[in-house]
Design a protein around this motif. Structure first.
Motif, PDB file in Angstrom:
ATOM      1  N   ALA A 189      43.176  22.718  14.555  1.00 24.81           N
ATOM      2  CA  ALA A 189      43.219  23.453  13.278  1.00 24.81           C
ATOM      3  C   ALA A 189      43.001  24.976  13.137  1.00 24.81           C
ATOM      4  CB  ALA A 189      41.803  22.758  12.433  1.00 24.81           C
ATOM      5  N   ALA A 190      42.249  25.627  14.315  1.00 22.03           N
ATOM      6  CA  ALA A 190      42.154  26.982  14.375  1.00 22.03           C
ATOM      7  C   ALA A 190      43.613  27.477  14.643  1.00 22.03           C
ATOM      8  CB  ALA A 190      41.310  27.315  15.527  1.00 22.03           C
TER       9      ALA A 190
ATOM     10  N   THR B 244      35.874  27.792  15.902  1.00 21.82           N
ATOM     11  CA  THR B 244      35.536  26.621  16.747  1.00 21.82           C
ATOM     12  C   THR B 244      34.070  27.047  17.110  1.00 21.82           C
ATOM     13  OG1 THR B 244      36.247  27.650  18.736  1.00 21.82           O
ATOM     14  CG2 THR B 244      37.668  26.445  17.355  1.00 21.82           C
ATOM     15  N   GLU B 245      33.516  26.007  17.723  1.00 26.76           N
ATOM     16  CA  GLU B 245      32.041  25.866  18.340  1.00 26.76           C
ATOM     17  C   GLU B 245      32.091  27.051  19.259  1.00 26.76           C
ATOM     18  OE1 GLU B 245      28.314  23.262  20.135  1.00 26.76           O
ATOM     19  OE2 GLU B 245      30.339  22.306  19.530  1.00 26.76           O
TER      20      GLU B 245
ATOM     21  N   ARG C 109      32.269  30.655  17.811  1.00 28.12           N
ATOM     22  CA  ARG C 109      31.120  31.128  16.960  1.00 28.12           C
ATOM     23  C   ARG C 109      30.009  31.732  18.280  1.00 28.12           C
ATOM     24  NH1 ARG C 109      31.904  26.269  14.441  1.00 28.12           N
ATOM     25  NH2 ARG C 109      30.106  25.070  15.113  1.00 28.12           N
TER      26      ARG C 109
ATOM     27  N   SER D 289      46.444  24.256   6.375  1.00 28.54           N
ATOM     28  CA  SER D 289      45.909  23.264   7.150  1.00 28.54           C
ATOM     29  C   SER D 289      46.608  22.462   8.295  1.00 28.54           C
ATOM     30  CB  SER D 289      45.485  22.252   5.931  1.00 28.54           C
ATOM     31  OG  SER D 289      46.663  21.448   5.637  1.00 28.54           O
TER      32      SER D 289
ATOM     33  N   ASP E  33      39.357  20.781  16.485  1.00 34.18           N
ATOM     34  CA  ASP E  33      39.174  21.928  15.836  1.00 34.18           C
ATOM     35  C   ASP E  33      39.886  23.101  16.346  1.00 34.18           C
ATOM     36  OD1 ASP E  33      36.824  21.265  14.548  1.00 34.18           O
ATOM     37  OD2 ASP E  33      35.295  21.799  16.180  1.00 34.18           O
TER      38      ASP E  33
ATOM     39  N   ALA F  60      31.325  27.697  10.252  1.00 32.47           N
ATOM     40  CA  ALA F  60      31.892  26.415  10.819  1.00 32.47           C
ATOM     41  C   ALA F  60      33.181  26.065  10.159  1.00 32.47           C
ATOM     42  CB  ALA F  60      30.689  25.326  10.686  1.00 32.47           C
ATOM     43  N   SER F  61      33.595  26.384   9.414  1.00 29.92           N
ATOM     44  CA  SER F  61      34.916  25.883   8.625  1.00 29.92           C
ATOM     45  C   SER F  61      36.141  26.662   9.233  1.00 29.92           C
ATOM     46  CB  SER F  61      34.854  26.245   7.069  1.00 29.92           C
ATOM     47  OG  SER F  61      33.758  25.425   6.352  1.00 29.92           O
ATOM     48  N   TRP F  62      35.755  27.928   9.769  1.00 27.54           N
ATOM     49  CA  TRP F  62      37.055  28.762  10.112  1.00 27.54           C
ATOM     50  C   TRP F  62      36.881  28.935  11.865  1.00 27.54           C
ATOM     51  CZ3 TRP F  62      40.670  28.344   6.930  1.00 27.54           C
ATOM     52  CH2 TRP F  62      40.382  28.418   5.438  1.00 27.54           C
TER      53      TRP F  62
END
Length: 464
Positions: free
Chosen positions: A428-429, A333-334, A337, A438, A425, A329-331
């Motif tokens: 950030a990715a 996106t939904e 995943r 970041s 997300d 979940a940290s690295w």
């Protein structure tokens, strides 16, 4: 075989060139100046004056790095005397009485040598350094132009003045107001200084001694023995400073003053469409290189490189089935995943989470693998210079018209448009795919270029 001299109010460039014909004269030294030079064995650096109030001073690591590269570094008079007193055990050579007083501990305050000066290129001194006042008093007492008791009083008066206010006139005025009994002595001391500049300007004297010393062969031979490793730490900060201050590669005829290699890399990191691919290969090579039997991966194709990185990760206990849900979940996106295969998801996670050290950025200098081909790389330097010119022009129109005053939402929309990313997300990715620590780091870097893109002046290397 070049002699570089950093000076300002202590000595004029003409005097320096007369003392050392062929010397390359620079303004007062500041943070980054030594890193911008290509120093090596046979080169000599003479540090006389340096800035410290209005900008960052030259760091100790920068001087020890120059020594490690085989350059000879001499310090005297002002900032040079301070740094030489601190670094003589590392191989920096100190010259003159000011250096000796600092090295012995007779002086311990930086303001002893501080001078207020004009901000223009001539660096004309507006004040008198306390160390010169000390020397003038000592010489005036020795010449019977002043009594020792009066000299003690006047030295205390001079010490009570801030370095930006020390002058012979201020000394006379303050003494007459706070110590009337020493008023005549203050006038006599000022007259002595005007009459005997050879006995009142110690910093000037030491600077000439340092230049004469620079013309003599280096003690112990042309190249010093290697400095012990503990005295020259190779830190990520030093590498980052070097990349920041190393002059950029410019396109033919391009003007890139004050643009460094790291500036070029930042621009490409933000705007070049193929940078994520370059960064992915860079990260996977570094990951694969850490595993047993995978040290030489520079020439492998992408598939073999991915296999080597996955094997190195497995040797460290990192596999898809061992990672907790929080790591994914940290690295990712939904959407990421929920799609693709386990292998591709793990490779994406490895690249985005790659760091050179705990809490450190993925890279601190400008690795060769992250550079674009020379033409685009040079164009990036021109883009950075153009952005800086536009930002300077905008800043002149109002107090809050600088990149740091841009609304965060505007900067984030700018990156969303350039990267074609949606949602926090996704942004950030995209930032991690380009090697940013970041999203906030990416936004901070992009502020410099928002105006350039809004006026449509970005080069064709930019995405979007």
């Amino acid at each position: 075989m070049t002699i570089h001299v950093f000076l300002g109010p202590t000595l004029s460039p003409e005097e320096a060139r007369q003392a050392v014909p062929g010397a390359v004269v620079h303004p007062p030294i500041r943070h980054g100046d030594l890193l911008a030079l290509h120093l090596g064995p046979g080169d000599t650096v003479v540090v006389i004056d340096g800035v410290f109030h209005q900008t960052a001073p030259v760091r100790h690591k920068e001087i020890t790095d120059a020594l490690r590269r085989g350059a000879r570094v001499i310090g005297a008079s002002s900032m040079g005397a301070l740094r030489a007193a601190e670094l003589w055990q590392c191989g920096m050579e100190g010259v003159g009485l000011v250096f000796g007083m600092y090295a012995r501990g007779d002086l311990d305050a930086d303001d002893e040598v501080a001078v207020g000066h004009l901000p223009s290129g001539d660096y004309r001194a507006l004040t008198v350094p306390l160390v010169n006042i000390r020397w003038t008093i000592a010489n005036a007492v020795a010449e019977d132009a002043l009594t020792a008791g009066a000299g003690d009083v006047l030295l205390e008066v001079a010490r009570s003045l801030h370095y930006t206010q020390r002058s012979w006139g201020a000394l006379v005025h303050t003494a007459s107001r706070t110590h009337p009994e020493a008023a005549e002595a203050a006038v006599a001391l000022r007259a002595f200084a005007e009459r005997r500049p050879d006995l009142s300007d110690l910093k000037h004297r030491d600077a000439l001694l340092a230049l004469a010393h620079a013309r003599e062969p280096r003690p112990g031979g042309p190249v010093p023995a290697d400095i012990p490793a503990p005295l020259v730490p190779r830190t990520m900060y030093l590498e980052r400073w070097r990349a920041l201050h190393r002059p950029a590669t410019a396109a033919p005829g391009g003007q890139v003053a004050d643009v460094g290699e790291l500036d070029q890399l930042r621009f490409q990191q933000l705007y070049t469409p193929d940078f994520p691919g370059r960064y992915r290969r860079f990260a996977l090579r570094r990951i694969a290189g850490g595993g047993a039997g995978h040290a030489d991966v520079a020439s492998t194709d992408d598939s073999a490189l991915a296999d080597a990185a996955l094997k190195a990760a497995e040797e460290r206990g990192i596999t898809a089935d061992r990672l907790p849900d929080g790591a994914w979940a940290s690295w990712l996106t939904e959407e990421e995943r929920a799609s693709g295969d386990a292998r591709s998801r793990l490779l994406t996670l490895l690249v985005r989470s790659f760091r050179v050290g705990p809490g450190a950025a993925p890279f601190n200098d400008v690795p060769a693998e992250l550079r674009d081909e020379d033409g685009a790389w040079a164009l990036s330097a021109g883009a950075v210079a153009a952005a800086d010119r536009l930002n300077t022009q905008m800043a002149r129109t109002g107090r809050r018209r600088t990149p740091r005053h841009l609304p965060g939402a505007l900067v984030r929309r700018h990156l969303a448009d350039v990267w074609r990313a949606t949602g926090p997300d996704g942004l950030a990715a995209a930032a991690h795919d380009r090697g940013f620590f970041s999203l906030e780091e990416a936004e901070e870097a992009a502020r410099r270029f928002v105006l350039l893109h809004r006026v449509g002046a970005a080069p064709r290397t930019a995405a979007g």
